[in-house]
Design a protein around this motif. Structure first.
Motif, PDB file in Angstrom:
ATOM      1  N   ALA A 230      20.375   8.901 -53.532  1.00 28.43           N
ATOM      2  CA  ALA A 230      19.260   8.055 -53.111  1.00 28.43           C
ATOM      3  C   ALA A 230      18.719   7.215 -54.259  1.00 28.43           C
ATOM      4  O   ALA A 230      18.434   6.026 -54.093  1.00 28.43           O
ATOM      5  N   VAL A 231      18.597   7.814 -55.444  1.00 30.26           N
ATOM      6  CA  VAL A 231      18.044   7.085 -56.596  1.00 30.26           C
ATOM      7  C   VAL A 231      19.006   6.000 -57.059  1.00 30.26           C
ATOM      8  O   VAL A 231      18.588   4.901 -57.434  1.00 30.26           O
ATOM      9  N   HIS A 232      20.292   6.272 -57.031  1.00 28.39           N
ATOM     10  CA  HIS A 232      21.264   5.252 -57.419  1.00 28.39           C
ATOM     11  C   HIS A 232      21.285   4.096 -56.418  1.00 28.39           C
ATOM     12  O   HIS A 232      21.504   2.943 -56.794  1.00 28.39           O
ATOM     13  N   ALA A 233      21.057   4.415 -55.146  1.00 32.84           N
ATOM     14  CA  ALA A 233      21.047   3.353 -54.126  1.00 32.84           C
ATOM     15  C   ALA A 233      19.817   2.473 -54.258  1.00 32.84           C
ATOM     16  O   ALA A 233      19.889   1.250 -54.065  1.00 32.84           O
ATOM     17  N   ARG A 234      18.681   3.077 -54.608  1.00 37.98           N
ATOM     18  CA  ARG A 234      17.440   2.314 -54.753  1.00 37.98           C
ATOM     19  C   ARG A 234      16.583   2.962 -55.839  1.00 37.98           C
ATOM     20  O   ARG A 234      15.750   3.815 -55.570  1.00 37.98           O
ATOM     21  N   PRO A 235      16.784   2.554 -57.096  1.00 37.86           N
ATOM     22  CA  PRO A 235      16.045   3.163 -58.209  1.00 37.86           C
ATOM     23  C   PRO A 235      14.535   2.948 -58.064  1.00 37.86           C
ATOM     24  O   PRO A 235      14.074   1.889 -57.638  1.00 37.86           O
ATOM     25  N   SER A 236      13.770   3.996 -58.403  1.00 40.75           N
ATOM     26  CA  SER A 236      12.318   3.911 -58.382  1.00 40.75           C
ATOM     27  C   SER A 236      11.767   4.914 -59.381  1.00 40.75           C
ATOM     28  O   SER A 236      12.448   5.883 -59.758  1.00 40.75           O
ATOM     29  N   LEU A 237      10.521   4.698 -59.811  1.00 40.23           N
ATOM     30  CA  LEU A 237       9.900   5.609 -60.766  1.00 40.23           C
ATOM     31  C   LEU A 237       9.742   7.004 -60.169  1.00 40.23           C
ATOM     32  O   LEU A 237      10.001   8.009 -60.834  1.00 40.23           O
ATOM     33  N   ALA A 238       9.324   7.068 -58.914  1.00 37.02           N
ATOM     34  CA  ALA A 238       9.155   8.367 -58.266  1.00 37.02           C
ATOM     35  C   ALA A 238      10.490   9.091 -58.148  1.00 37.02           C
ATOM     36  O   ALA A 238      10.572  10.313 -58.344  1.00 37.02           O
ATOM     37  N   GLY A 239      11.558   8.350 -57.842  1.00 40.56           N
ATOM     38  CA  GLY A 239      12.875   8.955 -57.738  1.00 40.56           C
ATOM     39  C   GLY A 239      13.387   9.454 -59.071  1.00 40.56           C
ATOM     40  O   GLY A 239      13.963  10.554 -59.173  1.00 40.56           O
ATOM     41  N   VAL A 240      13.164   8.658 -60.131  1.00 42.47           N
ATOM     42  CA  VAL A 240      13.589   9.073 -61.472  1.00 42.47           C
ATOM     43  C   VAL A 240      12.825  10.316 -61.910  1.00 42.47           C
ATOM     44  O   VAL A 240      13.400  11.236 -62.529  1.00 42.47           O
ATOM     45  N   TYR A 241      11.542  10.371 -61.593  1.00 43.60           N
ATOM     46  CA  TYR A 241      10.738  11.556 -61.924  1.00 43.60           C
ATOM     47  C   TYR A 241      11.348  12.805 -61.285  1.00 43.60           C
ATOM     48  O   TYR A 241      11.531  13.845 -61.933  1.00 43.60           O
ATOM     49  N   ARG A 242      11.640  12.708 -59.999  1.00 41.32           N
ATOM     50  CA  ARG A 242      12.211  13.854 -59.292  1.00 41.32           C
ATOM     51  C   ARG A 242      13.601  14.191 -59.834  1.00 41.32           C
ATOM     52  O   ARG A 242      13.986  15.371 -59.921  1.00 41.32           O
ATOM     53  N   LEU A 243      14.364  13.178 -60.237  1.00 42.15           N
ATOM     54  CA  LEU A 243      15.711  13.405 -60.773  1.00 42.15           C
ATOM     55  C   LEU A 243      15.646  14.153 -62.105  1.00 42.15           C
ATOM     56  O   LEU A 243      16.448  15.063 -62.362  1.00 42.15           O
ATOM     57  N   ILE A 244      14.704  13.781 -62.954  1.00 39.60           N
ATOM     58  CA  ILE A 244      14.528  14.489 -64.230  1.00 39.60           C
ATOM     59  C   ILE A 244      14.117  15.933 -63.975  1.00 39.60           C
ATOM     60  O   ILE A 244      14.654  16.877 -64.573  1.00 39.60           O
ATOM     61  N   GLU A 245      13.163  16.115 -63.062  1.00 44.52           N
ATOM     62  CA  GLU A 245      12.662  17.452 -62.766  1.00 44.52           C
ATOM     63  C   GLU A 245      13.759  18.361 -62.210  1.00 44.52           C
ATOM     64  O   GLU A 245      13.842  19.553 -62.562  1.00 44.52           O
ATOM     65  N   ALA A 246      14.624  17.807 -61.370  1.00 41.62           N
ATOM     66  CA  ALA A 246      15.663  18.607 -60.730  1.00 41.62           C
ATOM     67  C   ALA A 246      16.695  19.121 -61.719  1.00 41.62           C
ATOM     68  O   ALA A 246      17.354  20.144 -61.464  1.00 41.62           O
ATOM     69  N   GLN A 247      16.847  18.440 -62.853  1.00 46.31           N
ATOM     70  CA  GLN A 247      17.889  18.827 -63.810  1.00 46.31           C
ATOM     71  C   GLN A 247      17.344  19.562 -65.032  1.00 46.31           C
ATOM     72  O   GLN A 247      18.119  19.936 -65.923  1.00 46.31           O
ATOM     73  N   MET A 248      16.052  19.793 -65.070  1.00 45.92           N
ATOM     74  CA  MET A 248      15.457  20.418 -66.254  1.00 45.92           C
ATOM     75  C   MET A 248      15.901  21.859 -66.456  1.00 45.92           C
ATOM     76  O   MET A 248      16.000  22.341 -67.589  1.00 45.92           O
TER      77      MET A 248
ATOM     78  N   ALA B  70       9.459  12.797 -71.072  1.00 46.96           N
ATOM     79  CA  ALA B  70       9.949  11.665 -70.272  1.00 46.96           C
ATOM     80  C   ALA B  70       9.424  11.736 -68.846  1.00 46.96           C
ATOM     81  O   ALA B  70       8.992  10.727 -68.266  1.00 46.96           O
ATOM     82  N   ARG B  71       9.427  12.938 -68.278  1.00 49.47           N
ATOM     83  CA  ARG B  71       8.956  13.109 -66.903  1.00 49.47           C
ATOM     84  C   ARG B  71       7.475  12.772 -66.796  1.00 49.47           C
ATOM     85  O   ARG B  71       7.028  12.121 -65.848  1.00 49.47           O
ATOM     86  N   GLY B  72       6.694  13.200 -67.780  1.00 53.44           N
ATOM     87  CA  GLY B  72       5.265  12.911 -67.771  1.00 53.44           C
ATOM     88  C   GLY B  72       4.966  11.427 -67.845  1.00 53.44           C
ATOM     89  O   GLY B  72       4.086  10.925 -67.131  1.00 53.44           O
TER      90      GLY B  72
END
Length: 386
Positions: free
Chosen positions: A307-325, A339-341
């Motif tokens: 989803a983030v690659h299809a439509r990048p957004s700040l909220a999506g990037v935040y969730r992507l960072i959190e999911a891989q922590m 970075a997430r903060g």
């Protein structure tokens, strides 16, 4: 030959008459220009420079010199109202109404201005009383428009519906507004668990505007409240044909309905289908949470990354960072936290709903724009400020 000679003699006479007429007109213009008080031009200049206090004072002096000029008095009243001096505007317009020889057309114009004074001063009842007497006269259109604004502010939706229907024309049908007014009524009845009246108001809303998304949302809520889960799902899914952008507002309702029936995977499949078809929908966070719950974190991360690659957004990037922590080392996790903060801080500041008409921005969604008063103008999916 004699006729030609007469024509030659007449030409100078025509030129002389034209010159004389021009001189007379010019003298009249100059005389009228000298008759305009100097204060009028001072007031006009102050208005152009947006010095409203100075403009009001100058025009008040001119009005005292020429007390019989109604148009000037009306302009001065509007200026007082614009400056928030509602009491002065009210006194001025009430004094105008005391003129015994005031023509009927101008009397209605003064009454309309007085109604606006009362409305601006918070005396809405008195404004409504005046405007109601103007709906059959020369100011009918303006009076109804003002009444519609008052009824919307007072949330008197039945009166608003009556006035909106009276205002209906080929230029503006008011079908969106009428549907929204019925939705406001339906929302109130639904809160009171008066389901029969809710259904009646929703039928009226669809009659006014069959593509009213809000009515479909409320229809689903009503069906669910009465235990008709399948009917609720059908109502919410119907939004796709009305305006797909609002599917994000029905997404969690839809999933909860599927989950209530013991079919959560069908709900997840529906949300994934919506997001693939309409990547602009604000569904990424919801879908991530549901997939993580029912299919595990690895599958949720896969969906999130897609989803983030299809439509990048700040909220999506935040969730992507959190999911891989969880997979990072302690040192890398600290870096990811920073970075997430930062991403979340900017996402909260920049991600907003906005009005398509006046560009008013808000973190909350409104059916009725607080700035310009337009209905159904807010974007259901938040966008990031440029």
């Amino acid at each position: 030959m004699e006729l030609d000679l007469w024509w030659l003699l007449l030409f100078p006479a025509f030129f002389a008459l034209g010159w004389f007429a021009a001189r007379v007109d010019m003298r009249t213009v100059l005389k009228q220009a000298r008759a305009v008080p100097a204060g009028f031009f001072r007031g006009l200049d102050a208005l152009v420079e947006d010095r409203t206090g100075e403009a009001a004072q100058a025009l008040a002096e001119v009005a005292q010199q020429q007390p019989g000029t109604v148009d000037l008095q009306l302009t001065l009243g509007k200026l007082y109202r614009r400056r928030g001096e509602n009491d002065r505007a009210i006194r001025l317009h009430q004094a105008l109404l005391d003129w015994p020889d005031l023509p009927a057309v101008q009397r209605d114009a003064v009454r309309f201005e007085l109604a606006q004074d009362f409305s601006k001063a918070g005396l809405v009842d008195r404004a409504e009383e005046i405007l109601s007497r103007l709906v059959d006269g020369n100011m009918a259109l303006a009076a109804r428009q003002q009444l519609l604004d008052i009824y919307q502010q007072d949330r008197d939706w039945l009166k608003a519906i009556t006035v909106a229907r009276a205002l209906r024309s080929d230029v503006h049908t008011f079908h969106h507004e009428v549907a929204q007014f019925y939705c406001e009524l339906a929302q109130g009845e639904l809160y009171r668990s008066n389901y029969a009246q809710t259904r009646t108001y929703l039928a009226e809303a669809f009659s006014a505007n069959r593509k009213c998304v809000r009515a479909s949302l409320l229809q689903g809520d009503l069906e669910l409240a009465e235990g008709n889960v399948e009917a609720a799902i059908a109502a919410w899914q119907g939004i796709e044909k009305q305006n797909f952008e609002y599917l994000s507002m029905a997404a969690e309702r839809l999933f909860d309905a599927y989950e209530q029936q013991g079919r959560p995977m069908e709900g997840i499949a529906l949300l994934r289908g919506y997001l693939r078809t309409f990547p602009q929908l604000e569904l990424t966070d919801l879908l991530y949470q549901k997939v993580a719950t029912y299919e595990g974190e690895p599958k949720a991360l896969e969906v999130l990354r897609e989803a983030v690659h299809a439509r990048p957004s700040l909220a999506g990037v935040y969730r992507l960072i959190e999911a891989q922590m969880v997979e990072l080392s302690p040192e890398s996790r600290l870096d990811a936290e920073v970075a997430r903060g930062v991403v979340m801080k900017h996402a909260q500041r920049l991600t907003v709903h906005r009005c398509k008409r006046c560009n008013f921005r808000s973190r909350a969604f409104f059916w009725h724009c607080p700035a310009c008063g337009e209905w159904e103008s807010f974007t259901p999916n938040r966008s990031e400020l440029n």
